[in-house]
Design a protein around this motif. Sequence first.
Motif, PDB file in Angstrom:
ATOM      1  N   PHE A  34       0.282  -1.479   0.225  1.00  0.00           N
ATOM      2  CA  PHE A  34       0.257   0.359  -0.262  1.00  0.00           C
ATOM      3  C   PHE A  34       0.913   1.041  -0.028  1.00  0.00           C
ATOM      4  O   PHE A  34       0.420   2.095   0.303  1.00  0.00           O
ATOM      5  N   MET A  35       2.028   1.040  -0.293  1.00  0.00           N
ATOM      6  CA  MET A  35       2.813   2.479  -0.610  1.00  0.00           C
ATOM      7  C   MET A  35       2.477   3.519  -1.520  1.00  0.00           C
ATOM      8  O   MET A  35       2.789   4.439  -2.205  1.00  0.00           O
ATOM      9  N   ASN A  36       1.775   2.199  -2.334  1.00  0.00           N
ATOM     10  CA  ASN A  36       1.491   3.067  -3.677  1.00  0.00           C
ATOM     11  C   ASN A  36       2.458   4.096  -4.747  1.00  0.00           C
ATOM     12  O   ASN A  36       2.659   5.633  -5.050  1.00  0.00           O
ATOM     13  N   GLY A  37       3.817   3.369  -4.604  1.00  0.00           N
ATOM     14  CA  GLY A  37       4.944   4.539  -5.371  1.00  0.00           C
ATOM     15  C   GLY A  37       5.303   6.040  -4.829  1.00  0.00           C
ATOM     16  O   GLY A  37       5.441   7.334  -5.223  1.00  0.00           O
ATOM     17  N   ASP A  38       5.073   6.135  -3.452  1.00  0.00           N
ATOM     18  CA  ASP A  38       5.465   6.881  -1.965  1.00  0.00           C
ATOM     19  C   ASP A  38       6.519   6.776  -1.595  1.00  0.00           C
ATOM     20  O   ASP A  38       7.049   7.004  -0.785  1.00  0.00           O
ATOM     21  N   ARG A  39       7.467   5.549  -2.085  1.00  0.00           N
ATOM     22  CA  ARG A  39       8.507   5.172  -1.380  1.00  0.00           C
ATOM     23  C   ARG A  39       9.798   6.194  -1.630  1.00  0.00           C
ATOM     24  O   ARG A  39      10.628   6.415  -0.229  1.00  0.00           O
ATOM     25  N   ASP A  40      10.230   7.232  -2.168  1.00  0.00           N
ATOM     26  CA  ASP A  40      11.094   8.179  -2.820  1.00  0.00           C
ATOM     27  C   ASP A  40      10.568   8.620  -1.415  1.00  0.00           C
ATOM     28  O   ASP A  40      11.758   9.876  -0.788  1.00  0.00           O
ATOM     29  N   ALA A  41       9.392   9.449  -1.542  1.00  0.00           N
ATOM     30  CA  ALA A  41       9.135  10.545  -0.561  1.00  0.00           C
ATOM     31  C   ALA A  41       9.029   9.355   1.239  1.00  0.00           C
ATOM     32  O   ALA A  41       9.769  10.957   2.425  1.00  0.00           O
ATOM     33  N   TRP A  42       9.004   8.595   1.186  1.00  0.00           N
ATOM     34  CA  TRP A  42       8.762   7.946   2.216  1.00  0.00           C
ATOM     35  C   TRP A  42      10.607   7.910   2.672  1.00  0.00           C
ATOM     36  O   TRP A  42      10.563   8.082   3.969  1.00  0.00           O
ATOM     37  N   GLU A  43      11.556   7.272   2.212  1.00  0.00           N
ATOM     38  CA  GLU A  43      12.440   7.290   2.609  1.00  0.00           C
ATOM     39  C   GLU A  43      13.407   8.868   2.498  1.00  0.00           C
ATOM     40  O   GLU A  43      14.163   8.672   3.113  1.00  0.00           O
ATOM     41  N   ARG A  44      13.089  10.369   2.521  1.00  0.00           N
ATOM     42  CA  ARG A  44      13.686  11.189   2.611  1.00  0.00           C
ATOM     43  C   ARG A  44      13.032  11.803   3.934  1.00  0.00           C
ATOM     44  O   ARG A  44      13.638  12.436   4.528  1.00  0.00           O
ATOM     45  N   LEU A  45      11.742  11.078   3.883  1.00  0.00           N
ATOM     46  CA  LEU A  45      11.374  11.022   5.745  1.00  0.00           C
ATOM     47  C   LEU A  45      12.197  10.472   6.160  1.00  0.00           C
ATOM     48  O   LEU A  45      12.540  11.084   7.668  1.00  0.00           O
ATOM     49  N   GLY A  46      12.814   9.212   6.003  1.00  0.00           N
ATOM     50  CA  GLY A  46      12.810   8.433   7.048  1.00  0.00           C
ATOM     51  C   GLY A  46      14.700   9.354   7.662  1.00  0.00           C
ATOM     52  O   GLY A  46      14.991   9.180   8.019  1.00  0.00           O
ATOM     53  N   LEU A  47      15.187   9.695   6.309  1.00  0.00           N
ATOM     54  CA  LEU A  47      16.364  10.472   5.945  1.00  0.00           C
ATOM     55  C   LEU A  47      16.906  11.848   6.836  1.00  0.00           C
ATOM     56  O   LEU A  47      17.186  11.891   8.122  1.00  0.00           O
ATOM     57  N   GLU A  48      15.513  12.330   6.807  1.00  0.00           N
ATOM     58  CA  GLU A  48      15.145  13.655   8.045  1.00  0.00           C
ATOM     59  C   GLU A  48      15.639  13.048   9.089  1.00  0.00           C
ATOM     60  O   GLU A  48      15.666  14.247  10.047  1.00  0.00           O
ATOM     61  N   GLN A  49      14.591  12.323   9.796  1.00  0.00           N
ATOM     62  CA  GLN A  49      14.823  11.829  10.977  1.00  0.00           C
ATOM     63  C   GLN A  49      15.379  11.080  11.584  1.00  0.00           C
ATOM     64  O   GLN A  49      16.056  12.132  12.405  1.00  0.00           O
ATOM     65  N   ALA A  50      16.505  10.553  11.181  1.00  0.00           N
ATOM     66  CA  ALA A  50      17.590  10.078  10.880  1.00  0.00           C
ATOM     67  C   ALA A  50      18.414  11.061  11.488  1.00  0.00           C
ATOM     68  O   ALA A  50      18.803  10.937  12.440  1.00  0.00           O
ATOM     69  N   LEU A  51      18.450  12.361  10.236  1.00  0.00           N
ATOM     70  CA  LEU A  51      19.537  13.368  10.628  1.00  0.00           C
ATOM     71  C   LEU A  51      18.672  13.957  12.281  1.00  0.00           C
ATOM     72  O   LEU A  51      19.650  14.432  12.585  1.00  0.00           O
ATOM     73  N   ALA A  52      17.969  14.026  12.418  1.00  0.00           N
ATOM     74  CA  ALA A  52      17.454  14.734  13.815  1.00  0.00           C
ATOM     75  C   ALA A  52      18.033  13.539  14.405  1.00  0.00           C
ATOM     76  O   ALA A  52      17.916  14.273  15.708  1.00  0.00           O
ATOM     77  N   ALA A  53      18.221  12.410  14.579  1.00  0.00           N
ATOM     78  CA  ALA A  53      18.291  11.397  16.089  1.00  0.00           C
ATOM     79  C   ALA A  53      19.864  12.525  16.122  1.00  0.00           C
ATOM     80  O   ALA A  53      20.331  11.943  15.701  1.00  0.00           O
ATOM     81  N   SER A  54      19.352  11.304  17.929  1.00  0.00           N
ATOM     82  CA  SER A  54      20.964  11.184  18.401  1.00  0.00           C
ATOM     83  C   SER A  54      20.982  10.129  18.415  1.00  0.00           C
ATOM     84  O   SER A  54      22.117   9.581  19.074  1.00  0.00           O
ATOM     85  N   ALA A  55      20.070   9.104  18.677  1.00  0.00           N
ATOM     86  CA  ALA A  55      20.805   7.727  19.066  1.00  0.00           C
ATOM     87  C   ALA A  55      19.081   7.305  19.089  1.00  0.00           C
ATOM     88  O   ALA A  55      18.132   7.755  18.625  1.00  0.00           O
ATOM     89  N   LEU A  56      18.931   5.645  18.806  1.00  0.00           N
ATOM     90  CA  LEU A  56      18.120   5.383  18.320  1.00  0.00           C
ATOM     91  C   LEU A  56      17.267   3.866  19.300  1.00  0.00           C
ATOM     92  O   LEU A  56      19.161   3.911  20.714  1.00  0.00           O
ATOM     93  N   LEU A  57      16.432   3.318  20.049  1.00  0.00           N
ATOM     94  CA  LEU A  57      16.091   2.757  21.023  1.00  0.00           C
ATOM     95  C   LEU A  57      15.043   1.350  20.228  1.00  0.00           C
ATOM     96  O   LEU A  57      13.860   1.917  19.974  1.00  0.00           O
ATOM     97  N   LEU A  58      15.784   0.763  20.489  1.00  0.00           N
ATOM     98  CA  LEU A  58      15.372  -0.836  19.452  1.00  0.00           C
ATOM     99  C   LEU A  58      15.076  -1.871  20.734  1.00  0.00           C
ATOM    100  O   LEU A  58      15.554  -2.072  21.517  1.00  0.00           O
ATOM    101  N   GLY A  59      13.620  -2.723  20.139  1.00  0.00           N
ATOM    102  CA  GLY A  59      14.011  -4.088  21.195  1.00  0.00           C
ATOM    103  C   GLY A  59      14.769  -4.814  20.265  1.00  0.00           C
ATOM    104  O   GLY A  59      15.185  -4.936  19.584  1.00  0.00           O
ATOM    105  N   ARG A  60      14.895  -6.090  20.427  1.00  0.00           N
ATOM    106  CA  ARG A  60      15.870  -7.184  20.492  1.00  0.00           C
ATOM    107  C   ARG A  60      15.805  -7.548  18.784  1.00  0.00           C
ATOM    108  O   ARG A  60      16.743  -7.817  18.404  1.00  0.00           O
TER     109      ARG A  60
END
Length: 191
Positions: A34-60
Motif C-alpha cells: 500500500f505504499m503506492n509509489g511513495d517510496r522515494d518520499a518515505w525514504e526522504r522522511l526517513g533520512l530527515e528523521q535520522a538526521l535529527a536523531a541523536s540515538a536509536l532505541l530498539l527491542g531485540r
Amino acid sequence: MARIVISENVSLDGVMEDPTGEEGTRHGGWFLEFMNGDRDAWERLGLEQALAASALLLGRRSDAYFGSRWNSRQGEWAERLNSLPKYVVSSTLEDPVWVNSTVVGGNVVAEVSRLKEQLEGEIVCFASRRLVRTLLEHDLVDELRLIVYPVVLGAGERLFDQTAAKAALRRVESRTVGEGLAYLAYEVARG
C-alpha cells in the motif's frame, strides 16, 4: 535531557504488526503493498528523521531485523543510521546485530529513564512493538510520529491496544508523504 520519539508505520486502523509480511500473519506485507509509489518520499522522511536523531532505541527483534538489513547498506541514510548509537532493550541478548549497539538489560523503565537523563536530543524508537507499549504505559514517550498507510487491515497488533490510562496528545505536524501516505506527529501533552 533527551526526548523519546516513537516513529511507526501504521495502517489507518493502527495496525503495526508484520508490515513486511515476514512474520507470516494473515494481513502481513501491507507496507510495500500500500505504499503506492511513495517510496522515494518515505525514504526522504526517513533520512530527515535520522538526521535529527541523536540515538536509536530498539527491542531485540528490531535490532536483528534492522541490523541484518542496514549494516551492509550504502548511502547517506544508511551511513547516518549505522553511525548513530543504538540501545537495544533485552533481557536475553548479549551480542546485538546492528553496528554501534549497546544492550540495555534490567528494569526497562529505569534504564530508559536513565538514558533520557544522560543523553541529549532525540532518542528515536522504530518498530519494537512491545517496547513501545511499555514506554507509552510508563509515560516515557515525548512524541509520536506516525506514517499512516491507506489501508484498513481489521486485525493485527495495534500501536494502541488496551492501556491503563488516557494520554492527551497535541498535534505538532501533519503532511502528506508522496501521494498516498499521511505523516502525523503528536507531542504528549503533560500537565
